[in-house]
Scaffold this active site. Structure first.
Site, short mmCIF file in Angstrom:
data_model
loop_
_atom_site.label_atom_id
_atom_site.label_comp_id
_atom_site.label_asym_id
_atom_site.label_seq_id
_atom_site.Cartn_x
_atom_site.Cartn_y
_atom_site.Cartn_z
N ASP A 182 0.82 -1.21 0.00
CA ASP A 182 0.00 0.00 0.00
C ASP A 182 0.86 1.26 0.00
O ASP A 182 0.45 2.29 0.53
CB ASP A 182 -0.94 0.00 1.21
N LYS A 221 4.48 1.71 16.15
CA LYS A 221 3.34 2.52 16.61
C LYS A 221 3.46 2.89 18.08
O LYS A 221 2.56 2.65 18.89
CB LYS A 221 2.03 1.79 16.33
N ASP A 231 1.80 6.28 2.26
CA ASP A 231 1.05 5.07 2.59
C ASP A 231 -0.41 5.40 2.30
O ASP A 231 -0.96 6.34 2.87
CB ASP A 231 1.25 4.75 4.08
#
Ligand code: GDD
Ligand code: MG
Length: 359
Positions: A113, A164, A222
């Protein structure tokens, strides 16, 4: 450069892009007129990749339907499917069964992606020259907390991998393009759910393997959210990222065969108009992606939005930063803004949703 093998990770569900991804996996969404992956495959090919193994799970059969054996793209394509998703690491390990290269060869691994303008050939060359176990493409973003945060030392050696994290230590992030030495992939446990970001990368660093960063400042995106997806398509049409896969002349807009754009309509900002779609006189379309066979009626405004295949946007409707599912109908004078999403096949009656209150 020698011929390279690649693994393409395309098994995610694309949840953040619903309802677009209900029927179509994220990597196959029409982007600047072709399935998103066509841009990634064409770029990979231009850097010497000749064989690609797709790591699929969600709606696996749609990938082979779209790309077949790859000969139309000058590539040889293989498909490896996980019955249940194995995570990024499990998927790479599973797909590696279809590689033909030896243990010392570099293998390119791509998140499915990402649009990136970086020099993949140079990343591979750096990996080989430094005899690294793994080389990660790195880019800088404003909000690193949504990505893998990757600090490095002055020799570009990666010192930690923090997926993250709420407290990123640097703006430099994992850009989703890896070069693995093949034998390193073989150390990932087979048939198990493994995350490269949370297990394999931190494990390699801790074990003292040479994990290198390849920092780079070229175009990077992204496309995991609707806003980013629309931006990616428009950037390709506007020529901000060159792609060998663009299907026709581009510039302010890209119109696919059979699209009918009235000379009295205003279409701009890198909008892509799907095959046989109709944009009527007096309609305004900026920075948007219109699916095949959709209709934008006279006097409608569509900005920074996605309109699904076969959908209809009626006269006087306004879309801004909205996603309209396939076959949905936005009745006259509705106003859909700020991330509004209409599910496929839904019909909104006239003036059902307004924000200004001025009817
Ligand atoms: N085959 C398979 N199986 N593929 C998977 C699976 C799985 O179980 N899970 C995810 N993928 C694929 C997705 O289709 C996508 O192409 C890629 O792996 C990454 O998954 P995303 O869901 O897009 O992850 P992300 O965007 O939140 O984070 C990743 O990408 C960031 C860069 O865009 C991470 O790699 C981050 O560290 C990175 O910064
Ligand atoms: Mg992603």
């Amino acid at each position: 450069m020698r011929e390279l093998e690649a693994i393409l990770l395309v098994g995610g569900q694309g949840t953040r892009l619903r309802p677009l991804t209900i029927g179509t996996p994220k990597p196959l969404l029409p982007t600047a007129g072709v399935p998103f992956l066509a841009h990634q495959l064409a770029r990979a090919r231009s850097f010497g990749v000749r064989r690609v193994v797709f790591a699929t799970s969600y709606r696996a059969e749609m990938f082979s339907d779209a790309f077949g054996d790859g000969s139309a793209f000058g590539l040889s394509l293989e498909y490896m499917t996980e019955d249940t998703p194995l995570g990024t690491g499990g998927a790479i390990r599973n797909a590696a069964e279809a590689l033909t290269c030896g243990p010392d060869a570099p293998v390119l691994v791509l998140n499915g992606d990402i649009l990136s303008g970086h020099d993949i050939g140079d990343q591979v060359a750096r990996h080989v020259a430094r005899e690294a176990a793994l080389t990660l493409h790195l880019t800088e973003v404003e909000d690193p907390s949504r990505f893998g945060c990757v600090p490095t030392d002055e020799t570009d050696r990666v010192t930690a991998f923090l997926e993250k994290t709420p407290n990123p230590v640097t703006n430099r992030i994992n850009a989703g393009c890896y070069v693995f030495t093949r034998s390193v992939i073989d150390t990932i446990p087979q048939g198990e759910v493994v995350s490269v970001e949370r297990e394999t990368f931190p494990g390699l660093i801790e074990a003292g393997a040479l994990v290198l960063g390849y920092p780079d400042a070229s175009y990077w995106l992204d496309v995991g959210t609707p806003a980013a997806f629309v931006k990616g398509s428009c950037d390709l049409v506007l020529g901000r990222l060159p792609s060998p896969a663009l299907p026709g002349p581009t510039g302010d807009l890209l119109a696919l065969p059979g699209a009918v754009v009235s000379p009295e309509a205003k279409v701009s900002g890198g909008s892509a108009i799907g095959a046989r779609a109709v944009v009527e006189a007096g309609a305004k379309v900026t920075g948007s992606v219109l699916g095949d066979d959709c209709v934008i009626e006279s006097g409608a405004t569509v900005a920074d939005s996605v309109v699904g295949a076969g959908a209809r946007v009626a006269s006087g409707a306004v879309l801004r930063d909205a996603v309209i599912g396939d076959g949905a109908v936005v009745g006259p004078r509705n106003e859909l803004v700020e991330g509004a999403r209409v599910w496929p096949g839904v019909t909104l009656p006239e003036c059902a949703i307004r924000f200004s209150g001025d009817v």
